[in-house]
Design a protein around this motif. Structure first.
Motif, PDB file in Angstrom:
ATOM      1  N   ALA A 249       0.840  -1.168   0.064  1.00  0.00           N
ATOM      2  CA  ALA A 249       0.069   0.069   0.056  1.00  0.00           C
ATOM      3  C   ALA A 249       0.715   1.398   0.022  1.00  0.00           C
ATOM      4  N   SER A 250       0.448   2.078  -0.797  1.00  0.00           N
ATOM      5  CA  SER A 250       1.338   3.312  -0.934  1.00  0.00           C
ATOM      6  C   SER A 250       0.233   4.425  -0.792  1.00  0.00           C
ATOM      7  N   LEU A 251       0.621   5.489   0.270  1.00  0.00           N
ATOM      8  CA  LEU A 251      -0.387   6.616   0.668  1.00  0.00           C
ATOM      9  C   LEU A 251       0.420   7.870   1.047  1.00  0.00           C
ATOM     10  N   VAL A 252      -0.264   8.970   0.186  1.00  0.00           N
ATOM     11  CA  VAL A 252       0.237  10.142   0.293  1.00  0.00           C
ATOM     12  C   VAL A 252      -0.803  11.019   0.677  1.00  0.00           C
ATOM     13  N   ALA A 253      -0.266  12.017   1.764  1.00  0.00           N
ATOM     14  CA  ALA A 253      -1.416  12.787   2.403  1.00  0.00           C
ATOM     15  C   ALA A 253      -1.741  14.066   1.510  1.00  0.00           C
ATOM     16  N   ALA A 254      -2.839  14.314   1.464  1.00  0.00           N
ATOM     17  CA  ALA A 254      -3.420  15.458   0.594  1.00  0.00           C
ATOM     18  C   ALA A 254      -4.360  16.325   1.117  1.00  0.00           C
ATOM     19  N   ALA A 371       2.048   7.687  -8.833  1.00  0.00           N
ATOM     20  CA  ALA A 371       0.738   8.067  -9.344  1.00  0.00           C
ATOM     21  C   ALA A 371       0.097   8.598  -8.183  1.00  0.00           C
ATOM     22  N   ALA A 372       0.665   8.172  -7.033  1.00  0.00           N
ATOM     23  CA  ALA A 372      -0.076   9.025  -5.708  1.00  0.00           C
ATOM     24  C   ALA A 372       0.241  10.495  -5.371  1.00  0.00           C
ATOM     25  N   GLY A 373       1.323  10.868  -6.200  1.00  0.00           N
ATOM     26  CA  GLY A 373       1.847  12.515  -6.066  1.00  0.00           C
ATOM     27  C   GLY A 373       2.775  12.413  -4.827  1.00  0.00           C
ATOM     28  N   LEU A 374       3.580  11.628  -4.604  1.00  0.00           N
ATOM     29  CA  LEU A 374       4.504  11.783  -3.455  1.00  0.00           C
ATOM     30  C   LEU A 374       5.374  12.759  -3.870  1.00  0.00           C
ATOM     31  N   THR A 375       5.713  13.868  -2.929  1.00  0.00           N
ATOM     32  CA  THR A 375       6.889  15.145  -2.935  1.00  0.00           C
ATOM     33  C   THR A 375       7.435  15.308  -1.941  1.00  0.00           C
ATOM     34  N   GLY A 376       7.136  14.698  -0.988  1.00  0.00           N
ATOM     35  CA  GLY A 376       7.844  15.001   0.602  1.00  0.00           C
ATOM     36  C   GLY A 376       8.710  13.608   0.937  1.00  0.00           C
ATOM     37  N   SER A 377       8.593  13.553   2.333  1.00  0.00           N
ATOM     38  CA  SER A 377       9.269  12.480   3.018  1.00  0.00           C
ATOM     39  C   SER A 377       8.630  11.104   2.675  1.00  0.00           C
ATOM     40  N   LEU A 378       9.303  10.084   2.819  1.00  0.00           N
ATOM     41  CA  LEU A 378       8.583   8.846   2.712  1.00  0.00           C
ATOM     42  C   LEU A 378       8.983   7.957   3.968  1.00  0.00           C
ATOM     43  N   ALA A 379       8.016   7.462   4.649  1.00  0.00           N
ATOM     44  CA  ALA A 379       8.101   6.590   5.750  1.00  0.00           C
ATOM     45  C   ALA A 379       7.752   4.959   5.294  1.00  0.00           C
ATOM     46  N   ILE A 380       8.297   4.095   5.629  1.00  0.00           N
ATOM     47  CA  ILE A 380       8.157   2.379   5.189  1.00  0.00           C
ATOM     48  C   ILE A 380       7.707   1.665   6.556  1.00  0.00           C
TER      49      ILE A 380
END
Length: 481
Positions: A249-254, A371-380
Motif C-alpha cells: 500500500a502506497s499512501l500520500v497525504a493530500a 501515481a499518488a503524488g509523492l513529493t515529500g518524505s517517505l516512511a516505510i
C-alpha cells in the motif's frame, strides 16, 4: 497502558504501549483464509475469537490498568451480520475475485469511471460495491438475512460493544462522497444497490466509541491503511507511507481532491475534514514473495543472504509481481493481469528469483507512489521491514531516503486515533519517531531508474494482452473455463 488492536488479513494482533509510545508487549494469533477458485473467504467467528484471545492474553499479564483501546483492521470485502452482529455467511475478503466480470462490465459501460469521478474510488473485485452487487445477483437470500454489510473492524466493534457503525475511512470505498462525508445516493443507484441502502452501517464522524465488558473505553478507529499513516506520522500534504505487508500500500497525504486522470486507487477520508490520503494499494506485497519462497522451498530466514547473493538486476531474471487472483487495482485496475516470470535459464539460481521478485515489488511500489503524488518524505513500515537487505533494495529502487518505522504501526495509529477522540493528550512525535533513516546508494539507484522504465514497458505489453483477452471473452459471450 494503551492497547491497539489490529485485525489483519492473516494475523490478529494486540499491542500494549506506555504513555510515550514505548512498546510493552504484543500478542498475536493467525487466522485462516479459505482460497478456492478465485474466491477468498474468512470465518468471522474465528477472527472475532482471535481478537478476544489476544486482548485477554495481553491484559492478563498487565501490571497496570488499561487507559483506552483503539481498534483497526483490514479494509474492503463484505462482512454480513444479523441484528445481533453474528455472521450470516463467511466474510468475503478484499482479495476475492468473484465479481471481476461486474467490474469488467462497469468499465466497459462507463459506470466504473463515473463512480471514480464522484467519489475518488476506483473499484476492484474485492471492494464492497462489486461484492454486494454480486451477492444481490447470486446470493440474494444472504443479503435478505443480513442487517448490516460491515467492514472487518466494524464487525469486531459491534460484537465487543453492541454499536453498529463504520467510519469515514472504511466508507470511502466505494460509497462515500469525500466532499459531503456521506454515502452517495448516485453511486448506490449506478451500482444497482439503492434497494440495499439500509445494509450500510451509519458513518460515525468522528469515530464511534463504546465500552468493553470490563468498562474500558474503546474507539472504532480508521482501517489499517490510514491507521498506519497515523502511526508513522504521515499527516503533512505530500508526505508518503509505503506499507510492505500482505498488501503493498502506497499512501500520500493530500489537501486537495484531484478526480482527473486514470481512475485508480482511492481517496481515503480522514478524521480531519479537508484532508485525505491518496491511496494506491497494490494487491500483493509480501504475499508475492511468500508464494515464491513457498514454491522454491526457501525459508524467510534466508532472504537477506539470497538478496546479497545476486547482483542488482538479478542476472536478467524479471518478475512482474501481479499474483492476486483478482488481478491488480493500483495504480490501474486490470482484473485479468497475472504475474510473469521472464529471463530464466538453466543458469538461474534461487537467489536470482528471490531478488527479481523483491525488485519487481519495488518497481510496483515506485509506480504507485508516483501515481499518488509523492513529493515529500517517505516512511516505510510493515512485515517487509524485518529484512534489512530488502529495505536497502527499496531505498535504491525508489531513489530516496526511507524513514523506517518498525513495530505495530497500525496498532499505534489506532491508539492515537482513540486518544484524539477521547481528548487524551499524547506526545505524537514520540509515538511516531522512525527507527532509522536509510539512504539510497546513488550508483544502484541510477541502475534501477533505467530498470524501472524497462519494467513499465513490459507492464504496458502485459496490460494490452489482458485487455485483449477480456475483449475476446466478451465477444465469445463469457469467460474461458
Amino acid at each position: 497502558m494503551y492497547i491497539g488492536i489490529d485485525v489483519g488479513t492473516s494475523t490478529v494482533k494486540a499491542a500494549a504501549f506506555d504513555e510515550r509510545g514505548g512498546a510493552l508487549a504484543v500478542e498475536s494469533r493467525p487466522v485462516a483464509l479459505d482460497i478456492r477458485g478465485g474466491r477468498v473467504e474468512q470465518d468471522m467467528d474465528e477472527v472475532y475469537g482471535a481478537v478476544v484471545d489476544v486482548l485477554a492474553a495481553l491484559t492478563a499479564g498487565a501490571g497496570e490498568p488499561v487507559e483506552l483501546v483503539g481498534l483497526t483492521g483490514q479494509g474492503d470485502g463484505v462482512w454480513l451480520v444479523d441484528e445481533s452482529g453474528r455472521p450470516v455467511r463467511p466474510a468475503i475478503s478484499w482479495m476475492d475475485g468473484r465479481a471481476h466480470e461486474l467490474v469488467d462490465r462497469w468499465q466497459a459501460s462507463g459506470v466504473f469511471e463515473s463512480v471514480f469521478r464522484r467519489t475518488g474510488s476506483a473499484m476492484f473485485p474485492g471492494c464492497p460495491g462489486p461484492v454486494l452487487a454480486w451477492l444481490d445477483r447470486h446470493e440474494p437470500k444472504s443479503l435478505d438475512a443480513a442487517a448490516t454489510a460491515l467492514y472487518c473492524k466494524d464487525m469486531v466493534f459491534q460484537r465487543l460493544t453492541g454499536v453498529r457503525a463504520t467510519d469515514v475511512s472504511d466508507a470511502s470505498m466505494p460509497f462515500l462522497d469525500p466532499r459531503t462525508r456521506a454515502y452517495s445516493p448516485e453511486v448506490l443507484d449506478a451500482l444497482g444497490l439503492a434497494h440495499r441502502r439500509e445494509l450500510l452501517a451509519p458513518v460515525s464522524d468522528p469515530v464511534a466509541v463504546g465500552e468493553l465488558p470490563t468498562g474500558t473505553r474503546i474507539a472504532n478507529g480508521p482501517y489499517d491503511l490510514p491507521a498506519c499513516a497515523l502511526g508513522a506520522g504521515v499527516t503533512e500534504p505530500g508526505d508518503g507511507l509505503l506499507i510492505v505487508g500482505t498488501c503493498l500500500a502506497s499512501l500520500v497525504a493530500a489537501c486537495e481532491l484531484d478526480l482527473t486522470g486514470e481512475p485508480a486507487g482511492l481517496y481515503i477520508s480522514t478524521d480531519r475534514p479537508g484532508r485525505w490520503l491518496r491511496a494506491m494499494p497494490a494487491m500483493v506485497g509480501t504475499a508475492a514473495l511468500d508464494w515464491v519462497l513457498n514454491t522454491t522451498g526457501v525459508p524467510h530466514t534466508e532472504v537477506d543472504a539470497l538478496l546479497a547473493g545476486a547482483p542488482a538486476g538479478a542476472n536478467g531474471v524479471r518478475v512482474q509481481p501481479y499474483f492476486a487472483p483478482s488481478g491488480e487495482r493500483a495504480p490501474f485496475v486490470e482484473p485479468r493481469l497475472r504475474a510473469e516470470l521472464t529471463g530464466v535459464s538453466l543458469e538461474s539460481t534461487k537467489a536470482d528469483l528471490i531478488r527479481a521478485t523483491c525488485e519487481g515489488i519495488g518497481f510496483a511500489a515506485r509506480h504507485c507512489l508516483e501515481a499518488a503524488g509523492l513529493t515529500g518524505s517517505l516512511a516505510i513500515c510493515g512485515g517487509g521491514t524485518r529484512s534489512p537487505a530488502w529495505m536497502r533494495l527499496f531505498a535504491d529502487v525508489l531513489g530516496r531516503p526511507l524513514r523506517i518505522v518498525e513495530g505495530e504501526v497500525g496498532a499505534r495509529g489506532a491508539v492515537l486515533a482513540a486518544a484524539e477522540r477521547y481528548g487524551v493528550e499524547l506526545d505524537v512525535a514520540s509515538w511516531t519517531a522512525p527507527t532509522a533513516v536509510l539512504e539510497p546508494n546513488p550508483e544502484r539507484s541510477a541502475f534501477y531508474a533505467r530498470a524501472y522504465e524497462e519494467h513499465l514497458g513490459r507492464l504496458a505489453s502485459s496490460r494490452a494482452r489482458a485487455r485483449s483477452e477480456r475483449a475476446v471473452e466478451e465477444h465469445q459471450g463469457g469467460p474461458r473455463t
